[in-house]
Design an enzyme around this catalytic site. Structure first.
Site, mmCIF file in Angstrom:
data_model
loop_
_atom_site.group_PDB
_atom_site.id
_atom_site.type_symbol
_atom_site.label_atom_id
_atom_site.label_comp_id
_atom_site.label_asym_id
_atom_site.label_seq_id
_atom_site.Cartn_x
_atom_site.Cartn_y
_atom_site.Cartn_z
ATOM 1 N N LYS A 129 -20.423 3.328 7.972
ATOM 2 C CA LYS A 129 -19.540 4.379 8.485
ATOM 3 C C LYS A 129 -18.191 3.901 8.974
ATOM 4 O O LYS A 129 -17.162 4.476 8.624
ATOM 5 C CB LYS A 129 -20.264 5.166 9.576
ATOM 6 C CG LYS A 129 -21.321 6.043 8.964
ATOM 7 C CD LYS A 129 -22.244 6.640 9.969
ATOM 8 C CE LYS A 129 -23.547 6.950 9.274
ATOM 9 N NZ LYS A 129 -24.278 5.736 8.813
ATOM 10 N N ASN A 149 14.870 -1.432 11.701
ATOM 11 C CA ASN A 149 13.814 -2.015 10.869
ATOM 12 C C ASN A 149 12.984 -0.952 10.164
ATOM 13 O O ASN A 149 12.629 0.056 10.776
ATOM 14 C CB ASN A 149 12.885 -2.873 11.728
ATOM 15 C CG ASN A 149 13.617 -4.050 12.348
ATOM 16 O OD1 ASN A 149 14.518 -4.615 11.737
ATOM 17 N ND2 ASN A 149 13.245 -4.400 13.563
ATOM 18 N N THR A 202 13.228 -7.500 -13.790
ATOM 19 C CA THR A 202 11.976 -8.213 -14.068
ATOM 20 C C THR A 202 12.176 -9.548 -13.372
ATOM 21 O O THR A 202 13.305 -10.058 -13.338
ATOM 22 C CB THR A 202 11.721 -8.403 -15.580
ATOM 23 O OG1 THR A 202 12.815 -9.139 -16.127
ATOM 24 C CG2 THR A 202 11.601 -7.075 -16.314
ATOM 25 N N HIS A 203 11.130 -10.080 -12.796
ATOM 26 C CA HIS A 203 11.229 -11.318 -11.987
ATOM 27 C C HIS A 203 12.222 -11.155 -10.831
ATOM 28 O O HIS A 203 12.780 -12.137 -10.363
ATOM 29 C CB HIS A 203 11.640 -12.515 -12.852
ATOM 30 C CG HIS A 203 10.886 -12.618 -14.149
ATOM 31 N ND1 HIS A 203 9.714 -13.338 -14.274
ATOM 32 C CD2 HIS A 203 11.122 -12.062 -15.360
ATOM 33 C CE1 HIS A 203 9.276 -13.232 -15.520
ATOM 34 N NE2 HIS A 203 10.104 -12.459 -16.199
ATOM 35 N N LYS A 206 19.758 -4.161 14.866
ATOM 36 C CA LYS A 206 18.644 -3.989 13.939
ATOM 37 C C LYS A 206 18.167 -2.550 13.786
ATOM 38 O O LYS A 206 18.094 -1.794 14.741
ATOM 39 C CB LYS A 206 17.448 -4.823 14.400
ATOM 40 C CG LYS A 206 17.714 -6.313 14.349
ATOM 41 C CD LYS A 206 17.546 -6.855 12.960
ATOM 42 C CE LYS A 206 16.075 -7.054 12.708
ATOM 43 N NZ LYS A 206 15.844 -7.933 11.578
ATOM 44 N N TYR A 252 -34.094 3.092 2.096
ATOM 45 C CA TYR A 252 -33.168 3.035 3.228
ATOM 46 C C TYR A 252 -33.413 1.794 4.069
ATOM 47 O O TYR A 252 -34.551 1.396 4.322
ATOM 48 C CB TYR A 252 -33.322 4.284 4.121
ATOM 49 C CG TYR A 252 -32.424 4.208 5.344
ATOM 50 C CD1 TYR A 252 -31.116 4.676 5.289
ATOM 51 C CD2 TYR A 252 -32.876 3.620 6.532
ATOM 52 C CE1 TYR A 252 -30.273 4.578 6.392
ATOM 53 C CE2 TYR A 252 -32.044 3.511 7.634
ATOM 54 C CZ TYR A 252 -30.739 3.985 7.557
ATOM 55 O OH TYR A 252 -29.914 3.876 8.647
ATOM 56 N N GLN A 298 -26.338 1.853 8.287
ATOM 57 C CA GLN A 298 -25.574 2.434 9.392
ATOM 58 C C GLN A 298 -24.166 1.819 9.447
ATOM 59 O O GLN A 298 -23.240 2.427 9.969
ATOM 60 C CB GLN A 298 -26.330 2.196 10.702
ATOM 61 C CG GLN A 298 -25.678 2.824 11.907
ATOM 62 C CD GLN A 298 -26.624 2.853 13.087
ATOM 63 O OE1 GLN A 298 -27.611 3.589 13.082
ATOM 64 N NE2 GLN A 298 -26.362 2.039 14.091
ATOM 65 N N ASN A 307 -32.991 9.824 7.131
ATOM 66 C CA ASN A 307 -32.468 9.074 5.976
ATOM 67 C C ASN A 307 -31.775 9.983 4.970
ATOM 68 O O ASN A 307 -30.676 9.680 4.502
ATOM 69 C CB ASN A 307 -33.593 8.285 5.299
ATOM 70 C CG ASN A 307 -34.187 7.237 6.233
ATOM 71 O OD1 ASN A 307 -33.648 6.996 7.318
ATOM 72 N ND2 ASN A 307 -35.291 6.633 5.825
ATOM 73 N N GLU A 349 6.680 -1.103 6.186
ATOM 74 C CA GLU A 349 6.062 -2.408 6.467
ATOM 75 C C GLU A 349 4.623 -2.235 6.947
ATOM 76 O O GLU A 349 3.721 -2.976 6.562
ATOM 77 C CB GLU A 349 6.855 -3.157 7.542
ATOM 78 C CG GLU A 349 8.183 -3.697 7.060
ATOM 79 C CD GLU A 349 8.979 -4.294 8.215
ATOM 80 O OE1 GLU A 349 8.654 -5.397 8.656
ATOM 81 O OE2 GLU A 349 9.914 -3.632 8.686
ATOM 82 N N SER A 396 15.152 -3.264 17.485
ATOM 83 C CA SER A 396 14.654 -4.535 17.989
ATOM 84 C C SER A 396 14.970 -4.610 19.476
ATOM 85 O O SER A 396 15.991 -4.101 19.931
ATOM 86 C CB SER A 396 15.343 -5.683 17.256
ATOM 87 O OG SER A 396 15.329 -6.850 18.050
ATOM 88 N N SER A 430 -25.413 4.422 17.037
ATOM 89 C CA SER A 430 -24.237 4.670 16.203
ATOM 90 C C SER A 430 -23.465 5.900 16.665
ATOM 91 O O SER A 430 -22.463 6.271 16.062
ATOM 92 C CB SER A 430 -24.656 4.854 14.739
ATOM 93 O OG SER A 430 -25.629 5.883 14.629
#
Ligand code: ARG
Length: 459
Positions: free
Chosen positions: A327, A287, A157-158, A285, A319, A324, A112, A292, A279, A25
């Protein structure tokens, strides 16, 4: 460095090369080196105080560990997969550096309880950084809300125009959600801040250790009360991940609004160029990549929560090596949450509200229809009848593409003789928002009070 395993006493055959890499690890847990070293220094300090180590041994251990920390920070440390994890890499380097005293450090502890302690320490530090970024974001929101306390936009709303609201009020909704997130994170910290050290492998140790002292040295509130629980549970990581998932859900919804608002169709805000990208094919564009991407990252944080829940669900006490696997999901959650909060806090001041566009939008969609119904109720009409009357007025407005405020008094009286000249006070956007003047309402006056209260309660 010798490739002899620290646990190889009972083994006759070497580890299969692939198994060695598969079970290691160190590539991901080495990021806990500082916490691992801090835990070892506290452990050695306690062992010496209890006369389990002598003072020279303690000093050699502490000095060696500090040098190792410097080496790691200067990129001079050689990590070895053969030594499996961060704990054994550091312990082996210590013994190589200071000799036999290094071999005594592991007295009265096990990997442990060591790893369970390291993760808690690591998460505790990360939590503080996350809370700092979250608070910075909240402050940025308060500043923007204050500047836009009187700006009017349609509330939805909606995603259909509902009633006019102030932009400051809308922003304060996000502030409240983030405030609960901060509360959840702080709450999670208090349950997490118990120390596993002393649990050793699972049953405790035969040495006369002083766990309270070690806990105090490491800033834990107390030692974990049960040794099996201390080494086996990862509920604190799950609790953190679920608070992180909720927080990302909030950031994702907020991101969605920023994406929608910055579109040409809405045009409620512009986002400075430094938070957008272009773009490669469409020259026009710009963006909103940052919001996003935050919306997208929410998915992986949810996924990590489920990884951790599933990781724990069938493990017997105490344990197991399964642990392990806690993480990588945890670290990735921390990294992405911290990054998302940082960029969000930087992005808020980069928003320029387009007040005209917001106002124009609020003028469309009969946002003050409820105000007219409430007006008729105040004049004595039952609400259901008022609803019906206003519905008819709206139908005419839809047909003629005119807002209620653009109709003449005579036209309006045609729908109900209860309507008087004072109706125009409530049909305006300003009148509509100012009338919602109570705790939690959208009136600019209330928004300013809410901001004031928020500033007081923030740390
Ligand atoms: N690398 C291990 C982990 O992350 C450390 C503890 C290993 N203990 C053991 N008995 N194999 O959980």
């Amino acid at each position: 460095m010798s490739d002899k395993k620290l646990w190889s006493g009972r083994f006759n055959e070497p580890t299969d090369a692939f198994v060695e890499a598969f079970t290691a690890s160190v590539d991901f847990d080495r990021r806990m080196y500082r916490q691992d070293i801090a835990g070892s220094i506290a452990h050695a300090t306690m062992l010496a105080r209890q006369a389990i180590l002598d003072e020279d041994e303690r000093d050699a251990i502490i000095d060696g560990l500090q040098q190792i920390r410097d080496d790691i920070e200067q990129d001079r440390f050689e990590w070895s997969v053969e030594l499996e994890d961060v704990h054994m890499n550091i312990e082996a380097a210590l013994t190589q550096r200071i000799g036999d005293a290094g071999k005594k450090l592991h007295t009265g502890r096990s990997r442990n309880d060591q790893v369970a302690t390291d993760i808690r320490l690591y998460l505790r530090d990360a939590l503080q950084e996350i809370l700092d970024e979250l608070r910075r974001l909240q402050y940025a929101l308060l500043d923007l809300a204050e500047a836009e306390a009187e700006t009017i936009l349609p509330g939805f709303t909606h995603l259909q125009t509902a009633q006019p609201i102030t932009f400051g009020h809308h922003l304060m909704a996000w502030f409240e959600m983030l405030d609960r997130d901060a509360e959840r994170l702080s709450d999670c910290r208090s349950r997490m801040n118990r120390m596993p050290l002393g649990a050793a492998a699972l049953a405790g140790t035969t040495f006369p250790i002083d766990r309270e002292y070690t806990a105090e040295l490491l800033g834990f509130d107390a030692p974990c009360a049960n040794s099996l629980d201390a080494v086996s549970d990862r509920d604190f990581a799950i609790e953190f991940s679920s608070a992180a998932a909720l927080l990302m859900m909030h950031l994702s919804r907020f991101s969605e609004e920023i994406v929608v608002w910055s579109s040409a169709q809405f045009g409620f805000i512009t986002l400075s160029d430094s938070f957008c990208t272009g773009s490669s094919i469409m020259p026009q564009k710009k963006n909103p990549d940052v919001p996003e991407l935050i919306r997208g990252k929410t998915g992986r944080v949810y996924g990590h929560l489920f990884s951790l829940l599933t990781l724990m669900k069938a493990q017997p006490l105490a344990y197991n090596k399964d642990n392990q696997e806690d993480k990588e999901p945890l670290f990735d959650t921390i990294d992405n949450l911290k990054g998302s909060l940082k960029v969000f806090a930087d992005m808020i001041p980069a928003i320029t509200p387009q007040r005209e566009a917001m106002r124009d939008a609020a003028m469309k969609g009969f946002a003050t229809a409820t105000d007219l119904a409430d007006y008729l109720v105040r004049k004595g009409l039952p609400f259901r009848d008022a609803h019906e009357v206003v519905g008819k007025a709206v139908a005419l407005g839809v047909e003629q593409k005119r807002d209620l405020s653009e109709m003449s008094l005579d036209e309006l009286r045609g729908f109900s003789p209860l309507i008087g000249a004072d109706v125009f006070d409530i049909l305006t956007l300003e009148g509509s928002v100012a009338a919602r003047d109570h705790i939690g309402g959208t009136a600019p006056h209330q928004v300013r009070l809410a901001i004031g209260r928020a500033r007081q309660r923030l740390p």
